[in-house]
Design a protein around this motif. Structure first.
Motif, PDB file in Angstrom:
ATOM      1  N   MET A 113       0.858  -1.188   0.000  1.00 53.28           N
ATOM      2  CA  MET A 113       0.000   0.000   0.000  1.00 53.28           C
ATOM      3  C   MET A 113       0.894   1.238   0.000  1.00 53.28           C
ATOM      4  O   MET A 113       1.651   1.474   0.935  1.00 53.28           O
ATOM      5  CB  MET A 113      -0.879   0.011   1.242  1.00 53.28           C
ATOM      6  CG  MET A 113      -1.846   1.181   1.291  1.00 53.28           C
ATOM      7  SD  MET A 113      -3.241   0.940   0.201  1.00 53.28           S
ATOM      8  CE  MET A 113      -4.135   2.452   0.502  1.00 53.28           C
ATOM      9  N   PHE A 114       0.822   2.041  -1.068  1.00 49.65           N
ATOM     10  CA  PHE A 114       1.681   3.195  -1.190  1.00 49.65           C
ATOM     11  C   PHE A 114       1.022   4.448  -0.628  1.00 49.65           C
ATOM     12  O   PHE A 114      -0.180   4.663  -0.796  1.00 49.65           O
ATOM     13  CB  PHE A 114       2.020   3.469  -2.663  1.00 49.65           C
ATOM     14  CG  PHE A 114       2.884   2.418  -3.277  1.00 49.65           C
ATOM     15  CD1 PHE A 114       4.161   2.205  -2.800  1.00 49.65           C
ATOM     16  CD2 PHE A 114       2.413   1.639  -4.318  1.00 49.65           C
ATOM     17  CE1 PHE A 114       4.963   1.240  -3.362  1.00 49.65           C
ATOM     18  CE2 PHE A 114       3.207   0.671  -4.873  1.00 49.65           C
ATOM     19  CZ  PHE A 114       4.488   0.470  -4.403  1.00 49.65           C
ATOM     20  N   VAL A 115       1.815   5.268   0.081  1.00 53.31           N
ATOM     21  CA  VAL A 115       1.374   6.613   0.401  1.00 53.31           C
ATOM     22  C   VAL A 115       1.368   7.353  -0.929  1.00 53.31           C
ATOM     23  O   VAL A 115       2.365   7.353  -1.641  1.00 53.31           O
ATOM     24  CB  VAL A 115       2.351   7.291   1.386  1.00 53.31           C
ATOM     25  CG1 VAL A 115       1.970   8.747   1.568  1.00 53.31           C
ATOM     26  CG2 VAL A 115       2.357   6.556   2.712  1.00 53.31           C
ATOM     27  N   LYS A 116       0.260   7.949  -1.290  1.00 52.71           N
ATOM     28  CA  LYS A 116       0.154   8.497  -2.635  1.00 52.71           C
ATOM     29  C   LYS A 116       1.119   9.653  -2.889  1.00 52.71           C
ATOM     30  O   LYS A 116       1.912   9.613  -3.809  1.00 52.71           O
ATOM     31  CB  LYS A 116      -1.284   8.929  -2.910  1.00 52.71           C
ATOM     32  CG  LYS A 116      -2.256   7.768  -3.025  1.00 52.71           C
ATOM     33  CD  LYS A 116      -3.641   8.261  -3.380  1.00 52.71           C
ATOM     34  CE  LYS A 116      -4.594   7.083  -3.530  1.00 52.71           C
ATOM     35  NZ  LYS A 116      -5.963   7.528  -3.857  1.00 52.71           N
ATOM     36  N   ASP A 117       1.017  10.703  -2.078  1.00 58.00           N
ATOM     37  CA  ASP A 117       1.809  11.903  -2.339  1.00 58.00           C
ATOM     38  C   ASP A 117       2.224  12.584  -1.035  1.00 58.00           C
ATOM     39  O   ASP A 117       1.473  12.544  -0.053  1.00 58.00           O
ATOM     40  CB  ASP A 117       0.997  12.932  -3.146  1.00 58.00           C
ATOM     41  CG  ASP A 117       0.588  12.422  -4.517  1.00 58.00           C
ATOM     42  OD1 ASP A 117       1.448  11.867  -5.213  1.00 58.00           O
ATOM     43  OD2 ASP A 117      -0.595  12.587  -4.869  1.00 58.00           O
ATOM     44  N   ILE A 118       3.385  13.237  -1.071  1.00 56.44           N
ATOM     45  CA  ILE A 118       3.751  14.156   0.008  1.00 56.44           C
ATOM     46  C   ILE A 118       4.310  15.423  -0.618  1.00 56.44           C
ATOM     47  O   ILE A 118       4.886  15.409  -1.714  1.00 56.44           O
ATOM     48  CB  ILE A 118       4.768  13.562   1.012  1.00 56.44           C
ATOM     49  CG1 ILE A 118       6.127  13.319   0.347  1.00 56.44           C
ATOM     50  CG2 ILE A 118       4.241  12.309   1.659  1.00 56.44           C
ATOM     51  CD1 ILE A 118       7.220  12.991   1.358  1.00 56.44           C
TER      52      ILE A 118
ATOM     53  N   TYR B   3       3.451  17.945   3.951  1.00 52.64           N
ATOM     54  CA  TYR B   3       2.040  17.626   3.730  1.00 52.64           C
ATOM     55  C   TYR B   3       1.920  16.166   3.318  1.00 52.64           C
ATOM     56  O   TYR B   3       2.679  15.681   2.474  1.00 52.64           O
ATOM     57  CB  TYR B   3       1.460  18.509   2.615  1.00 52.64           C
ATOM     58  CG  TYR B   3       0.243  17.920   1.937  1.00 52.64           C
ATOM     59  CD1 TYR B   3      -1.012  17.953   2.550  1.00 52.64           C
ATOM     60  CD2 TYR B   3       0.350  17.302   0.693  1.00 52.64           C
ATOM     61  CE1 TYR B   3      -2.124  17.397   1.925  1.00 52.64           C
ATOM     62  CE2 TYR B   3      -0.756  16.748   0.068  1.00 52.64           C
ATOM     63  CZ  TYR B   3      -1.995  16.796   0.680  1.00 52.64           C
ATOM     64  OH  TYR B   3      -3.090  16.236   0.086  1.00 52.64           O
ATOM     65  N   LEU B   4       0.991  15.442   3.935  1.00 53.12           N
ATOM     66  CA  LEU B   4       0.730  14.044   3.587  1.00 53.12           C
ATOM     67  C   LEU B   4      -0.693  13.931   3.088  1.00 53.12           C
ATOM     68  O   LEU B   4      -1.636  14.363   3.750  1.00 53.12           O
ATOM     69  CB  LEU B   4       0.929  13.153   4.819  1.00 53.12           C
ATOM     70  CG  LEU B   4       0.534  11.675   4.687  1.00 53.12           C
ATOM     71  CD1 LEU B   4       1.367  10.980   3.627  1.00 53.12           C
ATOM     72  CD2 LEU B   4       0.673  10.974   6.033  1.00 53.12           C
ATOM     73  N   GLU B   5      -0.843  13.367   1.902  1.00 57.30           N
ATOM     74  CA  GLU B   5      -2.169  13.233   1.310  1.00 57.30           C
ATOM     75  C   GLU B   5      -3.109  12.499   2.264  1.00 57.30           C
ATOM     76  O   GLU B   5      -2.795  11.437   2.780  1.00 57.30           O
ATOM     77  CB  GLU B   5      -2.078  12.456  -0.012  1.00 57.30           C
ATOM     78  CG  GLU B   5      -3.411  12.364  -0.741  1.00 57.30           C
ATOM     79  CD  GLU B   5      -3.314  11.588  -2.039  1.00 57.30           C
ATOM     80  OE1 GLU B   5      -4.257  11.653  -2.831  1.00 57.30           O
ATOM     81  OE2 GLU B   5      -2.287  10.911  -2.247  1.00 57.30           O
TER      82      GLU B   5
ATOM     83  N   ILE C  82      -1.061  18.717   7.026  1.00 58.63           N
ATOM     84  CA  ILE C  82       0.309  19.027   7.451  1.00 58.63           C
ATOM     85  C   ILE C  82       0.660  18.137   8.643  1.00 58.63           C
ATOM     86  O   ILE C  82       0.045  18.232   9.701  1.00 58.63           O
ATOM     87  CB  ILE C  82       0.451  20.511   7.831  1.00 58.63           C
ATOM     88  CG1 ILE C  82       0.129  21.403   6.630  1.00 58.63           C
ATOM     89  CG2 ILE C  82       1.866  20.801   8.330  1.00 58.63           C
ATOM     90  CD1 ILE C  82       0.059  22.882   6.952  1.00 58.63           C
ATOM     91  N   VAL C  83       1.644  17.267   8.466  1.00 59.78           N
ATOM     92  CA  VAL C  83       2.009  16.317   9.520  1.00 59.78           C
ATOM     93  C   VAL C  83       3.329  16.679  10.199  1.00 59.78           C
ATOM     94  O   VAL C  83       3.648  16.148  11.261  1.00 59.78           O
ATOM     95  CB  VAL C  83       2.081  14.873   8.964  1.00 59.78           C
ATOM     96  CG1 VAL C  83       0.701  14.392   8.556  1.00 59.78           C
ATOM     97  CG2 VAL C  83       3.053  14.780   7.788  1.00 59.78           C
TER      98      VAL C  83
ATOM     99  N   GLY D  22       0.063  25.170  -0.839  1.00 60.83           N
ATOM    100  CA  GLY D  22       0.169  25.169  -2.293  1.00 60.83           C
ATOM    101  C   GLY D  22       0.570  23.805  -2.844  1.00 60.83           C
ATOM    102  O   GLY D  22       0.093  23.386  -3.905  1.00 60.83           O
ATOM    103  N   THR D  23       1.443  23.093  -2.114  1.00 56.71           N
ATOM    104  CA  THR D  23       1.825  21.753  -2.575  1.00 56.71           C
ATOM    105  C   THR D  23       0.608  20.828  -2.576  1.00 56.71           C
ATOM    106  O   THR D  23       0.460  19.986  -3.466  1.00 56.71           O
ATOM    107  CB  THR D  23       2.932  21.135  -1.693  1.00 56.71           C
ATOM    108  OG1 THR D  23       2.429  20.873  -0.384  1.00 56.71           O
ATOM    109  CG2 THR D  23       4.149  22.025  -1.622  1.00 56.71           C
ATOM    110  N   GLU D  24      -0.252  20.998  -1.580  1.00 58.62           N
ATOM    111  CA  GLU D  24      -1.469  20.175  -1.515  1.00 58.62           C
ATOM    112  C   GLU D  24      -2.345  20.405  -2.744  1.00 58.62           C
ATOM    113  O   GLU D  24      -2.823  19.455  -3.379  1.00 58.62           O
ATOM    114  CB  GLU D  24      -2.250  20.495  -0.249  1.00 58.62           C
ATOM    115  CG  GLU D  24      -3.559  19.729  -0.120  1.00 58.62           C
ATOM    116  CD  GLU D  24      -4.331  20.078   1.146  1.00 58.62           C
ATOM    117  OE1 GLU D  24      -5.440  19.547   1.312  1.00 58.62           O
ATOM    118  OE2 GLU D  24      -3.822  20.874   1.961  1.00 58.62           O
ATOM    119  N   LEU D  25      -2.543  21.679  -3.091  1.00 62.09           N
ATOM    120  CA  LEU D  25      -3.376  22.000  -4.250  1.00 62.09           C
ATOM    121  C   LEU D  25      -2.752  21.493  -5.543  1.00 62.09           C
ATOM    122  O   LEU D  25      -3.443  20.978  -6.423  1.00 62.09           O
ATOM    123  CB  LEU D  25      -3.592  23.516  -4.326  1.00 62.09           C
ATOM    124  CG  LEU D  25      -4.479  24.104  -3.219  1.00 62.09           C
ATOM    125  CD1 LEU D  25      -4.426  25.627  -3.247  1.00 62.09           C
ATOM    126  CD2 LEU D  25      -5.916  23.617  -3.372  1.00 62.09           C
TER     127      LEU D  25
END
Length: 330
Positions: free
Chosen positions: A1-6, A18-20, A24-25, A316-319
């Motif tokens: 199971m992959f973490v999709k994006d950070i 940021y963790l999808e 913000i973690v 902004g990275t999240e968007l």
């Protein structure tokens, strides 16, 4: 199971992640403490900052980012790895995509260094984007339209100034000046004018509690303690808002000059848009008392502060990762 994006905001003062699906973690100082004999990591982030200026001879603290550039790649990798290890949901090499932000005018070598760090984290895509673009998106600006938008991002080690339109940067400049430089200016001013040596954390506290860049907007006083240059003994003194103004005046002047230089090369049609939209401030420097008043007076344009200036880049990275905007990876 992959973490999709950070998404990672590699700030000179703080690193944010940021963790999808989780937001913000990580939001911790960009500092690492190392055992000088074994090279083992003693502490990172907040814990390492508490050690700064207080360590015994076998422990040293490092800030691997200076003026927005990575000066110690090994320490930077150790710092990021240790910070990510604090989040159980993030598994190294199980990240699908990573988006890392860098100052607008980073050199190709600096850009490649950041890509190399990302490649050690992500299984697939590594994306590097310019901070000014990402901060503008995170501040809520719609840069996809033809109208011109201007943002000033004053971080810990750099100040990014940019005009954006049609989804990208039209004109920009990046200065290696930020909040850390103001701390150093306060430290050096007190040393020169009061013959008192203080630490970095004390200088930062002075800047935050009584600092201003516009005379008359703040008239506070703070009592601090340091080491007398002549006697070598502890001594206290009072520092005023005017002292901080005088200490930071030169660097603020450089930033103002850079803003004007960007405005001077901006196409006339976009310049007209700025009268309506104004300029948005992001980064920790946006909180500096008197900055909005100074810029309003000098530029004769509306000046707005983002709702959450410190989080604009990571927001902004999240968007971007959620495909709200096209990622250029230039």
């Amino acid at each position: 199971m992959f973490v999709k994006d950070i998404g990672i905001d590699l700030g000179t003062s703080n690193i944010l992640v940021y963790l999808e699906g989780s937001g913000i973690v990580i939001n911790e100082p960009s500092i690492i403490a190392i055992d000088t004999k074994t090279r083992a990591v003693i502490a990172v982030g907040e814990a390492a900052k508490l050690m700064e200026g207080r360590t015994p001879s076998n422990i040293s603290t490092y800030r691997p980012l200076k003026s927005g550039a990575i000066t110690d790649l090994d320490m930077m990798e150790k710092l990021i790895s240790a910070l990510l290890a604090k989040v159980p949901m993030i598994k190294k090499r199980k990240i699908k995509r990573v988006l890392i932000c860098c100052p607008t005018n980073n050199t190709n070598i600096e850009f490649k260094t950041i890509q190399d760090i990302g490649a050690k984290l992500a299984r697939n895509d590594v994306i590097v984007e310019r901070e000014s673009k990402v901060a503008a998106i995170g501040a809520g600006l719609d840069i996809s339209q033809s109208a011109g938008n201007m943002m000033i991002d004053i971080g810990g080690g750099t100040t990014d100034i940019a005009i954006l339109s049609l989804g990208d940067i039209v004109s920009s400049v990046s200065l290696k000046i930020g909040g850390t430089d103001f701390d150093n200016d306060v430290l050096n001013y007190i040393k020169k004018k009061r013959n008192l040596i203080i630490g970095q954390q004390t200088a930062e506290r002075v800047k935050i509690e009584v600092g201003t860049v516009y005379l008359g907007i703040k008239n506070d006083t703070i009592k601090i303690t340091g080491r007398d240059i002549v006697s070598g003994l502890p001594r206290s003194t009072e520092i005023t808002s005017q002292d901080v103004y005088m200490a930071c005046k030169e660097k603020v002047g450089y930033i103002l000059q850079a803003i004007k230089s960007v405005l001077e090369i901006t196409p006339p049609e976009l310049s007209a848009d700025l009268i309506e939209h104004g300029i948005i401030l992001t980064g920790g420097g946006a909180y500096m008392p008197g900055l909005r008043e100074l810029l309003t007076e000098e530029l004769q344009l509306p000046i707005h502060r983002a709702e959450f200036p410190l989080e604009c880049v990571i927001k902004g990275t999240e968007l971007l990762l959620n495909n709200a905007y096209i990622i250029s990876n230039k």
